[in-house]
Write an enzyme that holds these catalytic residues in place. Structure first.
Site, PDB file in Angstrom:
ATOM      1  CB  THR A  93      -0.930   0.012   1.223  1.00  0.00           C
ATOM      2  OG1 THR A  93      -1.640  -1.223   1.281  1.00  0.00           O
ATOM      3  CG2 THR A  93      -1.932   1.146   1.137  1.00  0.00           C
TER       4      THR A  93
ATOM      5  CE1 TYR B  28     -16.368   0.482  -0.590  1.00  0.00           C
ATOM      6  CE2 TYR B  28     -17.207  -1.395  -1.809  1.00  0.00           C
ATOM      7  CZ  TYR B  28     -17.341  -0.082  -1.388  1.00  0.00           C
ATOM      8  OH  TYR B  28     -18.439   0.643  -1.761  1.00  0.00           O
TER       9      TYR B  28
ATOM     10  CE1 TYR C 144      -0.578  -4.704   6.687  1.00  0.00           C
ATOM     11  CE2 TYR C 144      -0.588  -4.416   4.305  1.00  0.00           C
ATOM     12  CZ  TYR C 144      -0.477  -3.883   5.564  1.00  0.00           C
ATOM     13  OH  TYR C 144      -0.268  -2.548   5.731  1.00  0.00           O
TER      14      TYR C 144
ATOM     15  NE  ARG D 131      -2.880   1.926   4.408  1.00  0.00           N
ATOM     16  CZ  ARG D 131      -2.842   3.081   3.754  1.00  0.00           C
ATOM     17  NH1 ARG D 131      -3.783   3.383   2.873  1.00  0.00           N
ATOM     18  NH2 ARG D 131      -1.863   3.948   3.964  1.00  0.00           N
TER      19      ARG D 131
ATOM     20  CE  LYS E 203       2.901  -4.265   7.092  1.00  0.00           C
ATOM     21  NZ  LYS E 203       2.958  -3.457   5.837  1.00  0.00           N
TER      22      LYS E 203
ATOM     23  CB  ILE F 293       6.694  -5.053   6.926  1.00  0.00           C
ATOM     24  CG1 ILE F 293       7.118  -6.516   6.741  1.00  0.00           C
ATOM     25  CG2 ILE F 293       6.564  -4.374   5.550  1.00  0.00           C
ATOM     26  CD1 ILE F 293       6.139  -7.359   5.938  1.00  0.00           C
TER      27      ILE F 293
END
Length: 294
Positions: free
Chosen positions: A49, A112, A138, A143, A167, A209
């Site tokens: 991202t 989403y 992840y 987000r 992550k 990360i």
């Protein structure tokens, strides 16, 4: 060296430098890759991202991946970001992208559409089966709009083959500790939050990360290595030196914040593709002031 050993430490989520006209700045991307490797990161992550991937075309993503492989030249492992809310599309990309040089795939939880925990499990089960490379989960609910619970993470880690790491960027330290407490022995848990990575690694996580390592590659890598080695005095010193910078970096937007640091440092232009815009003038000035006294 095993993959688990390769991914222990600091990875950097590479930005995608742009020129003022919106074109990819390949020279600046090469400079960034050289900067982070010389700074001592253990591996790089391309097409996350932070790389503004939602604004990149399929062809541009492919070009960036190939360019990164070429410029890294096997000096450190390369993790490739391939994730989406369309499971079938992720599978297609995993089956068709030239991933021979990739160490692993970082795949964000579906965003989403806000699937149930069962939907998240089935998504990862399907893509792990199709992937030619190991998968790093992840979780970034800020987000995606949906948290992947500790129970779901552990279910995937224990039941789905070809998933090797997570992550974790939920910001929920208790959730992270539940994962650490019950994870399989060889399943890595990697922080995705620069500001709290040092204390998270101190509780048992395997590294970070990082966004900040695009500029502060040496400092962030040294901090995580010191924490992993149990040298908490050194780690705390670096954590508190970087803390105000972390807050400035994420005050308005990622990657607008880190690109401001990099632009001031001369690595790239402070350029973006909409809807991302540069940080405000006042924040930019505060970043300049911080960098002068760092």
């Amino acid at each position: 060296m095993t993959l688990q050993e390769q991914l222990r430490g600091t990875g950097v989520a590479l930005v995608t430098p742009f020129k003022a006209n919106g074109a990819i700045d390949w020279n600046a991307l090469e400079k960034t890759i050289q900067h982070v490797i010389s700074g001592g990161v253990e591996y790089v992550v391309t097409l996350g991202t932070t790389g503004e991937t939602p604004t990149l075309s399929s062809d541009e993503k492919l070009d960036i991946m190939k360019f990164t492989f070429e410029k890294v030249s096997k000096r450190v492992p390369v993790v490739v970001g391939i994730g989406d809310y369309n499971t079938a599309d992720v599978i297609k990309r995993l089956e068709t992208c030239p991933l021979d040089e990739a160490a692993a795939i970082l795949s964000v939880a579906p965003y989403y559409s806000k699937p149930t925990q069962e939907g998240i499990f089935q998504h990862y089960k399907a893509i792990a089966k199709a992937s030619p490379k190991p998968i790093i989960l992840y979780n970034v609910p800020g987000r995606t709009g949906r948290n992947m619970t500790a129970a779901t993470t552990l279910r995937i880690a224990k039941e789905v083959e070809n998933v090797v790491a997570m992550k974790e960027a939920s910001g929920d330290v208790v959730q992270c500790m539940h994962i650490l407490k019950d994870r399989p022995r060889d399943f890595l848990v990697i922080s995705g939050d620069d500001a709290v990575a040092m204390p998270q690694v101190a509780t048992g996580m395997d590294g970070l990360i990082s966004v900040a390592a695009n500029w502060y590659a040496k400092e962030v890598s040294d901090m995580i290595r010191a924490t992993l080695a149990g040298d908490l005095a050194t780690a705390r010193s670096l954590q508190y030196k970087l803390l105000d910078g972390f807050e400035l970096m994420f005050a308005e937007n990622n990657p607008a914040g880190i690109k401001a640091f990099m632009a001031i440092g001369g690595l790239l232009e402070n350029a973006f593709r909409l809807p991302v815009v540069p940080v405000s003038d006042s924040l930019y000035q505060n970043i300049e002031a911080y960098m002068k006294q760092f």
